[in-house]
Design a protein around this motif. Structure first.
Motif, PDB file in Angstrom:
ATOM      1  N   TRP A   1      40.958  39.057  64.450  1.00 37.31           N
ATOM      2  CA  TRP A   1      41.250  37.674  63.842  1.00 37.31           C
ATOM      3  C   TRP A   1      40.078  37.225  63.143  1.00 37.31           C
ATOM      4  N   GLY A   2      38.979  37.092  63.823  1.00 39.03           N
ATOM      5  CA  GLY A   2      37.928  36.311  63.109  1.00 39.03           C
ATOM      6  C   GLY A   2      37.216  37.290  61.847  1.00 39.03           C
ATOM      7  N   SER A   3      37.359  38.711  61.915  1.00 37.60           N
ATOM      8  CA  SER A   3      37.159  39.295  60.766  1.00 37.60           C
ATOM      9  C   SER A   3      38.186  38.900  59.678  1.00 37.60           C
ATOM     10  N   PHE A   4      39.658  38.892  59.972  1.00 42.77           N
ATOM     11  CA  PHE A   4      40.737  38.788  59.310  1.00 42.77           C
ATOM     12  C   PHE A   4      40.502  37.363  58.328  1.00 42.77           C
ATOM     13  N   VAL A   5      40.042  36.296  59.210  1.00 48.78           N
ATOM     14  CA  VAL A   5      39.721  35.116  58.476  1.00 48.78           C
ATOM     15  C   VAL A   5      38.658  35.010  57.712  1.00 48.78           C
ATOM     16  N   LEU A   6      37.434  35.571  58.155  1.00 49.20           N
ATOM     17  CA  LEU A   6      36.200  35.601  57.274  1.00 49.20           C
ATOM     18  C   LEU A   6      36.460  36.343  55.915  1.00 49.20           C
ATOM     19  N   ILE A   7      37.032  37.599  56.124  1.00 49.46           N
ATOM     20  CA  ILE A   7      37.064  38.358  54.789  1.00 49.46           C
ATOM     21  C   ILE A   7      38.201  37.617  54.182  1.00 49.46           C
ATOM     22  N   LEU A   8      39.099  37.456  54.667  1.00 45.32           N
ATOM     23  CA  LEU A   8      40.386  36.512  53.709  1.00 45.32           C
ATOM     24  C   LEU A   8      39.633  35.386  52.970  1.00 45.32           C
ATOM     25  N   THR A   9      38.498  34.687  53.672  1.00 44.77           N
ATOM     26  CA  THR A   9      37.904  33.436  52.942  1.00 44.77           C
ATOM     27  C   THR A   9      37.024  34.021  51.665  1.00 44.77           C
ATOM     28  N   ILE A  10      36.230  35.219  51.994  1.00 41.85           N
ATOM     29  CA  ILE A  10      35.216  35.718  51.131  1.00 41.85           C
ATOM     30  C   ILE A  10      36.143  36.223  49.957  1.00 41.85           C
ATOM     31  N   VAL A  11      37.196  37.033  50.487  1.00 45.55           N
ATOM     32  CA  VAL A  11      38.011  37.602  49.076  1.00 45.55           C
ATOM     33  C   VAL A  11      38.808  36.541  48.407  1.00 45.55           C
ATOM     34  N   SER A  12      39.230  35.595  48.826  1.00 40.88           N
ATOM     35  CA  SER A  12      39.910  34.635  48.097  1.00 40.88           C
ATOM     36  C   SER A  12      39.251  33.725  47.198  1.00 40.88           C
ATOM     37  N   ILE A  13      37.836  33.577  47.789  1.00 36.36           N
ATOM     38  CA  ILE A  13      36.847  32.769  46.778  1.00 36.36           C
ATOM     39  C   ILE A  13      36.543  33.541  45.685  1.00 36.36           C
ATOM     40  N   VAL A  14      36.036  34.807  45.994  1.00 41.04           N
ATOM     41  CA  VAL A  14      35.677  35.776  44.790  1.00 41.04           C
ATOM     42  C   VAL A  14      36.922  35.976  43.804  1.00 41.04           C
ATOM     43  N   ALA A  15      37.984  36.271  44.336  1.00 39.07           N
ATOM     44  CA  ALA A  15      39.240  36.527  43.524  1.00 39.07           C
ATOM     45  C   ALA A  15      39.401  35.266  42.667  1.00 39.07           C
ATOM     46  N   HIS A  16      39.386  34.085  43.043  1.00 34.78           N
ATOM     47  CA  HIS A  16      39.735  32.830  42.452  1.00 34.78           C
ATOM     48  C   HIS A  16      38.681  32.522  41.433  1.00 34.78           C
ATOM     49  N   ILE A  17      37.497  32.775  41.758  1.00 31.34           N
ATOM     50  CA  ILE A  17      36.385  32.929  40.521  1.00 31.34           C
ATOM     51  C   ILE A  17      36.754  33.965  39.514  1.00 31.34           C
ATOM     52  N   ILE A  18      36.955  35.079  39.916  1.00 25.80           N
ATOM     53  CA  ILE A  18      37.126  36.015  38.899  1.00 25.80           C
ATOM     54  C   ILE A  18      38.239  35.545  37.845  1.00 25.80           C
ATOM     55  N   ILE A  19      39.436  35.180  38.723  1.00 23.56           N
ATOM     56  CA  ILE A  19      40.835  34.930  37.806  1.00 23.56           C
ATOM     57  C   ILE A  19      40.658  33.530  37.004  1.00 23.56           C
ATOM     58  N   SER A  20      39.591  32.695  37.551  1.00 25.56           N
ATOM     59  CA  SER A  20      39.739  31.559  36.622  1.00 25.56           C
ATOM     60  C   SER A  20      38.558  31.886  35.468  1.00 25.56           C
ATOM     61  N   ILE A  21      37.740  32.996  35.479  1.00 23.59           N
ATOM     62  CA  ILE A  21      37.110  33.233  34.446  1.00 23.59           C
ATOM     63  C   ILE A  21      37.671  34.036  33.449  1.00 23.59           C
ATOM     64  N   ILE A  22      38.643  35.073  33.896  1.00 24.62           N
ATOM     65  CA  ILE A  22      39.567  35.699  33.205  1.00 24.62           C
ATOM     66  C   ILE A  22      40.570  34.814  32.476  1.00 24.62           C
ATOM     67  N   PHE A  23      41.344  33.701  33.305  1.00 26.70           N
ATOM     68  CA  PHE A  23      42.140  32.695  32.814  1.00 26.70           C
ATOM     69  C   PHE A  23      41.447  32.103  31.484  1.00 26.70           C
ATOM     70  N   ASN A  24      40.318  31.554  31.578  1.00 28.63           N
ATOM     71  CA  ASN A  24      39.636  30.843  30.451  1.00 28.63           C
ATOM     72  C   ASN A  24      39.219  31.834  29.464  1.00 28.63           C
ATOM     73  N   ILE A  25      38.918  32.928  29.578  1.00 26.68           N
ATOM     74  CA  ILE A  25      38.850  33.946  28.490  1.00 26.68           C
ATOM     75  C   ILE A  25      40.192  34.052  27.598  1.00 26.68           C
ATOM     76  N   ILE A  26      41.182  34.259  28.509  1.00 25.04           N
ATOM     77  CA  ILE A  26      42.521  34.738  27.790  1.00 25.04           C
ATOM     78  C   ILE A  26      42.961  33.290  27.153  1.00 25.04           C
ATOM     79  N   TYR A  27      42.840  32.255  27.764  1.00 26.20           N
ATOM     80  CA  TYR A  27      43.311  31.025  27.299  1.00 26.20           C
ATOM     81  C   TYR A  27      42.572  30.825  25.913  1.00 26.20           C
ATOM     82  N   ARG A  28      41.360  30.924  25.748  1.00 23.33           N
ATOM     83  CA  ARG A  28      40.414  30.642  24.637  1.00 23.33           C
ATOM     84  C   ARG A  28      41.043  31.741  23.338  1.00 23.33           C
ATOM     85  N   ILE A  29      41.344  33.024  23.987  1.00 23.90           N
ATOM     86  CA  ILE A  29      41.480  33.876  22.921  1.00 23.90           C
ATOM     87  C   ILE A  29      43.068  33.655  22.116  1.00 23.90           C
TER      88      ILE A  29
END
Length: 148
Positions: free
Chosen positions: A44-72
């Motif tokens: 459960w510790g690894s579940f929470v820790l990895i979920l937090t890291i994956v979620s943060i990284v994925a949200h950053i990447i998705i925000s960047i991609i969203f801004n690029i697509i929105y601007r295009i």
């Protein structure tokens, strides 16, 4: 539809997809049978820790991609400032999100008082974190659509 509404929808959908796909990925590794307490906490510790890291990284990447697509697609830049309405909506979303997480936290601690296994506490905490993220995105979307 405004930039903020589109961004709220994208974040809501990405939150759901990230959480569900991560849970499906981690489910086969769930320790079955008689659980050793150390093994359970490690899982459960690894579940929470990895979920937090994956979620943060994925949200950053998705925000960047969203801004690029929105601007295009719209040939507009992302708003460079947040006015009072944006700040008020953000505060209301944070308030609702924190409220949902605190309720989940209290339920998780209550499960320990009721002598439930530690897995129940972790599951409640994980789902309350997920629901608080969804609540924040839905609150933003609601207030951008309906007003404050």
């Amino acid at each position: 539809m405004t930039y903020q509404e589109k961004k709220s929808i994208v974040l809501l959908i990405s939150t759901i997809i990230i959480f569900v796909s991560y849970c499906l990925y981690m489910y086969p590794g769930y320790p079955k049978g008689a659980l050793d307490l150390n093994e359970s906490f490690r899982y459960w510790g690894s579940f929470v820790l990895i979920l937090t890291i994956v979620s943060i990284v994925a949200h950053i990447i998705i925000s960047i991609i969203f801004n690029i697509i929105y601007r295009i697609t719209t040939r507009e830049r992302e708003p460079s400032f947040a006015d009072e309405l944006d700040q008020l909506i953000e505060l209301k979303a944070h308030r609702n999100s924190f409220f949902v997480f605190i309720i989940g936290f209290l339920l998780a601690m209550g499960s320990l008082i009721l002598f439930q296994p530690s897995q129940v506490m972790f599951i409640i905490l994980i789902f309350s974190g997920f629901l608080s993220d969804v609540t924040g995105s839905v609150t933003k979307l609601y207030h951008y659509r309906r007003g404050v």
